[in-house]
Design a protein around this motif. Structure first.
Motif, PDB file in Angstrom:
ATOM      1  N   UNK A 129       0.834  -1.209   0.000  1.00 43.62           N
ATOM      2  CA  UNK A 129       0.000   0.000   0.000  1.00 43.62           C
ATOM      3  C   UNK A 129       0.864   1.254   0.000  1.00 43.62           C
ATOM      4  N   UNK A 130       1.922   1.232   0.794  1.00 42.68           N
ATOM      5  CA  UNK A 130       2.808   2.395   0.883  1.00 42.68           C
ATOM      6  C   UNK A 130       3.520   2.655  -0.442  1.00 42.68           C
ATOM      7  N   UNK A 131       3.957   1.592  -1.106  1.00 44.59           N
ATOM      8  CA  UNK A 131       4.590   1.769  -2.418  1.00 44.59           C
ATOM      9  C   UNK A 131       3.584   2.330  -3.428  1.00 44.59           C
ATOM     10  N   UNK A 132       2.365   1.837  -3.393  1.00 38.82           N
ATOM     11  CA  UNK A 132       1.337   2.346  -4.308  1.00 38.82           C
ATOM     12  C   UNK A 132       0.997   3.807  -3.990  1.00 38.82           C
ATOM     13  N   UNK A 133       0.881   4.131  -2.713  1.00 34.05           N
ATOM     14  CA  UNK A 133       0.605   5.512  -2.315  1.00 34.05           C
ATOM     15  C   UNK A 133       1.726   6.443  -2.782  1.00 34.05           C
ATOM     16  N   UNK A 134       2.961   6.014  -2.610  1.00 35.22           N
ATOM     17  CA  UNK A 134       4.112   6.809  -3.069  1.00 35.22           C
ATOM     18  C   UNK A 134       4.033   7.031  -4.572  1.00 35.22           C
ATOM     19  N   UNK A 135       3.745   5.975  -5.318  1.00 35.14           N
ATOM     20  CA  UNK A 135       3.636   6.087  -6.779  1.00 35.14           C
ATOM     21  C   UNK A 135       2.519   7.056  -7.163  1.00 35.14           C
ATOM     22  N   UNK A 136       1.361   6.925  -6.545  1.00 33.58           N
ATOM     23  CA  UNK A 136       0.230   7.807  -6.866  1.00 33.58           C
ATOM     24  C   UNK A 136       0.551   9.267  -6.545  1.00 33.58           C
ATOM     25  N   UNK A 137       1.145   9.500  -5.398  1.00 34.21           N
ATOM     26  CA  UNK A 137       1.481  10.878  -5.006  1.00 34.21           C
ATOM     27  C   UNK A 137       2.542  11.465  -5.933  1.00 34.21           C
ATOM     28  N   UNK A 138       3.535  10.656  -6.307  1.00 37.90           N
ATOM     29  CA  UNK A 138       4.558  11.130  -7.236  1.00 37.90           C
ATOM     30  C   UNK A 138       3.930  11.493  -8.581  1.00 37.90           C
ATOM     31  N   UNK A 139       3.010  10.678  -9.060  1.00 31.59           N
ATOM     32  CA  UNK A 139       2.338  10.967 -10.330  1.00 31.59           C
ATOM     33  C   UNK A 139       1.528  12.255 -10.237  1.00 31.59           C
ATOM     34  N   UNK A 140       0.839  12.457  -9.128  1.00 28.77           N
ATOM     35  CA  UNK A 140       0.087  13.700  -8.943  1.00 28.77           C
ATOM     36  C   UNK A 140       1.017  14.911  -8.947  1.00 28.77           C
ATOM     37  N   UNK A 141       2.117  14.808  -8.203  1.00 29.66           N
ATOM     38  CA  UNK A 141       3.066  15.926  -8.119  1.00 29.66           C
ATOM     39  C   UNK A 141       3.676  16.228  -9.475  1.00 29.66           C
ATOM     40  N   UNK A 142       4.104  15.194 -10.201  1.00 28.05           N
ATOM     41  CA  UNK A 142       4.716  15.403 -11.513  1.00 28.05           C
ATOM     42  C   UNK A 142       3.728  16.015 -12.502  1.00 28.05           C
ATOM     43  N   UNK A 143       2.472  15.609 -12.421  1.00 25.46           N
ATOM     44  CA  UNK A 143       1.449  16.196 -13.293  1.00 25.46           C
ATOM     45  C   UNK A 143       1.267  17.681 -12.979  1.00 25.46           C
ATOM     46  N   UNK A 144       1.310  18.041 -11.712  1.00 24.39           N
ATOM     47  CA  UNK A 144       1.181  19.453 -11.332  1.00 24.39           C
ATOM     48  C   UNK A 144       2.398  20.240 -11.790  1.00 24.39           C
ATOM     49  N   UNK A 145       3.589  19.646 -11.646  1.00 23.99           N
ATOM     50  CA  UNK A 145       4.812  20.305 -12.112  1.00 23.99           C
ATOM     51  C   UNK A 145       4.724  20.573 -13.618  1.00 23.99           C
ATOM     52  N   UNK A 146       4.231  19.589 -14.367  1.00 19.96           N
ATOM     53  CA  UNK A 146       4.111  19.750 -15.819  1.00 19.96           C
ATOM     54  C   UNK A 146       3.101  20.837 -16.160  1.00 19.96           C
TER      55      UNK A 146
END
Length: 160
Positions: A129-146
């Motif tokens: 769950x923690x690995x999936x949460x990290x992946x989801x949060x990273x994807x959200x952050x990268x999308x906002x950065x873009x």
């Protein structure tokens, strides 16, 4: 594109979980060592090469507003946790560097903070769950950065 109601419900869940966890972490933070905002500043400087960072770059990474960062850095300088020097590459800029004392105090606070995070977050979710949460949060952050880069004005006068 996700359904609007689903996107809003996910945001609400993420935001409320984050606020709840942050409140708990703030309440448990070892305030006899430093404040959580001071820790955030020291954390970001500690991760930079040479444990030094331009104040401008520090402002981009911390969780508090720019005027607050400058005042907080001045308090950390007074306590001997950081040093400020002029940026040799930009006469208007400032470099903030962690002192050995500051790094030691940061590490002491980090040991307590990491344990509290482990209990609050790791106690509620398993490793997968923690690995999936990290992946989801990273994807959200990268999308906002873009999105931010796409909406920022480009170079002026055709210069790079």
């Amino acid at each position: 594109m996700a359904d609007r109601a689903t996107a809003v419900a996910a945001w609400e869940a993420l935001f409320r979980a984050q606020v709840s966890i942050m409140r708990g972490l703030s309440a448990e933070f070892p305030t006899d060592l430093m404040s959580l905002n001071e820790y955030d500043v020291l954390f970001n400087i500690s991760r930079a090469p040479g444990r030094r960072l331009r104040l401008k770059d520090l402002n981009r990474h911390v969780l508090i507003s720019q005027p607050s960062v400058s005042r907080l850095v001045d308090r950390l300088v007074a306590r001997g946790f950081v040093e400020k020097t002029d940026d040799p590459l930009d006469g208007r800029g400032t470099i903030v560097q962690l002192t050995p004392k500051g790094f030691e105090e940061f590490r002491r606070a980090a040991m307590h903070h990491v344990q509290a995070i482990t209990e609050r977050v790791g106690g509620a979710l398993g490793d997968d769950d923690l690995r999936e949460l990290t992946d989801l949060c990273d994807r959200l952050r990268l999308a906002q950065d873009a999105r931010h880069r796409a909406s920022s004005p480009g170079p002026r006068n055709g210069r790079a």
